[in-house]
Design an enzyme around this catalytic site. Structure first.
Site, PDB file in Angstrom:
ATOM      1  CE  LYS A 111      -4.488  -1.376   1.551  1.00 11.04           C
ATOM      2  NZ  LYS A 111      -5.586  -1.170   2.473  1.00 11.04           N
ATOM      3  CE  LYS A 191      -8.215 -10.998  -4.327  1.00  7.77           C
ATOM      4  NZ  LYS A 191      -7.662 -10.867  -3.002  1.00  7.77           N
ATOM      5  CE  LYS A 194     -14.860   1.856  -6.562  1.00  8.80           C
ATOM      6  NZ  LYS A 194     -15.002   2.874  -5.543  1.00  8.80           N
TER       7      LYS A 194
END
Ligand code: SF4
Length: 329
Positions: A111, A191, A194
């Site tokens: 992240k 995968k 969104k």
């Protein structure tokens, strides 16, 4: 009954990867446990977001989860920021957590790379909040995918460290792994998510889904109708597995390997089977959209219940830590 805790971010849409990868399992097991399902808005604010959109997304997520089959009467579905105990316990857990353990977390490193302009303390502290989410309800079972196992082990370490220092207070929670295979997105590369824009939502019409599926990638080696394919390398097949009965699935796999079936026909079969799974969810979603007050009321009542349970844990924690003033003991 054991206590189950799980959380989901209010992303604003539920895609079939969310449903078949996690939510369907929550629906199946929710009555085997005392179940808490949390819309984790405090986690969601660790990246930049629009506040108006967040407000809408939180409610939409609740509506979506109920439409998927989360029991509005019996399962405690609630919004994280409605329960102060999560943040309070996070602070306490921060004091028993070595910094190095957080810096080593794979998700933090990923992240931090994706959000270089906003590597905030919340992003680093995310697993501590996650441990507090679970343990403030003395959660014992946490249904997760493979990518979250490290965080559950982290929560166990936090519980163990706290117990050693201040006396036995928390259970050591366990990950309940879901066996759903990795669901690839329409791009066939990664995968379904969104952020990648490679998804099918639960609430799209058959026509909208067909528009996406008809142009979705398949096995890259199958260039022409006459080429034999490898279903295991095809994202459409990875989605077929979720909705197509075993016997039909075998026929499709054989048809693909022998070029007996074309990709368009294969996609149409997938679409029909997908709609069989989505139709009842979409139906419930429509019904609940007309009962927004009922959903709001359930969320309010559940939050009140959570504040009570979490509050009791916080009192116990403070007492064990010597933070309760002596005249209250
Ligand atoms: S026939 Fe089906 S499984 Fe085979 S490559 Fe085409 S879409 Fe994929």
């Amino acid at each position: 009954m054991k206590v189950l805790f799980t959380g989901i971010q209010p992303t604003g849409l539920l895609h079939i990867g969310n449903y078949f990868g996690a939510i369907r399992n929550w629906v199946d097991i929710q009555h085997d446990y005392t179940s808490y399902i949390c819309i984790v808005d405090y986690h969601a604010i660790t990246i930049l977001y629009e506040s108006e959109e967040m407000k809408k997304n939180i409610f939409e997520m609740a509506l979506g989860l109920y439409a998927c089959g989360i029991d509005i009467e019996r399962t405690t579905l609630f919004i994280q920021s409605e329960v102060p105990g999560h943040a309070e316990l996070t602070w306490i857990f921060n004091t028993v957590t070595p910094l190095g353990d957080l810096e080593r977390m794979t998700q933090f490193k990923d992240k931090a790379k994706q959000n270089r302009a906003n590597v905030n303390v919340g992003l680093l502290d995310y697993p501590v909040l996650q441990a507090a989410d679970i343990l403030v309800y003395k959660g014992e079972v946490v249904p997760v995918g493979e990518d979250q196992v490290q965080h559950i082990e982290f929560a166990r370490d936090v519980a163990r460290r706290f117990n050693v220092r201040y006396g036995n207070t928390f259970p050591e929670c366990e990950a309940l792994l879901t066996s759903t295979p990795r669901i690839l997105g329409l791009d066939g590369d990664s995968k379904m998510s969104k952020s990648k824009g490679n998804y099918i939502t639960l609430f799209e019409s058959k026509e909208e889904i067909w528009r996406k599926v008809s142009i979705a990638k398949t096995d890259p080696a199958r260039m022409r109708r006459s080429d034999a394919g490898t279903p295991e390398k095809c994202n459409i097949y990875s989605m077929h597995i979720l909705v197509t009965p075993d016997k039909r699935l075998e026929e499709i796999a054989t048809g693909c390997r022998t070029a007996g079936i074309g990709c368009i026909d294969c996609k149409r079969i997938f679409l029909d089977n997908l709609m069989k799974a989505l139709d009842p969810i979409q139906e419930r979603y429509k019904e609940l959209s007309n009962q927004r007050e009922r959903v709001r009321e359930a969320l309010d009542n559940n939050a009140a219940h959570c504040r009570k349970v979490a509050g009791e844990t916080i009192i116990e924690v403070k007492r064990n830590m010597g933070l309760t003033p002596v005249w209250k003991i």
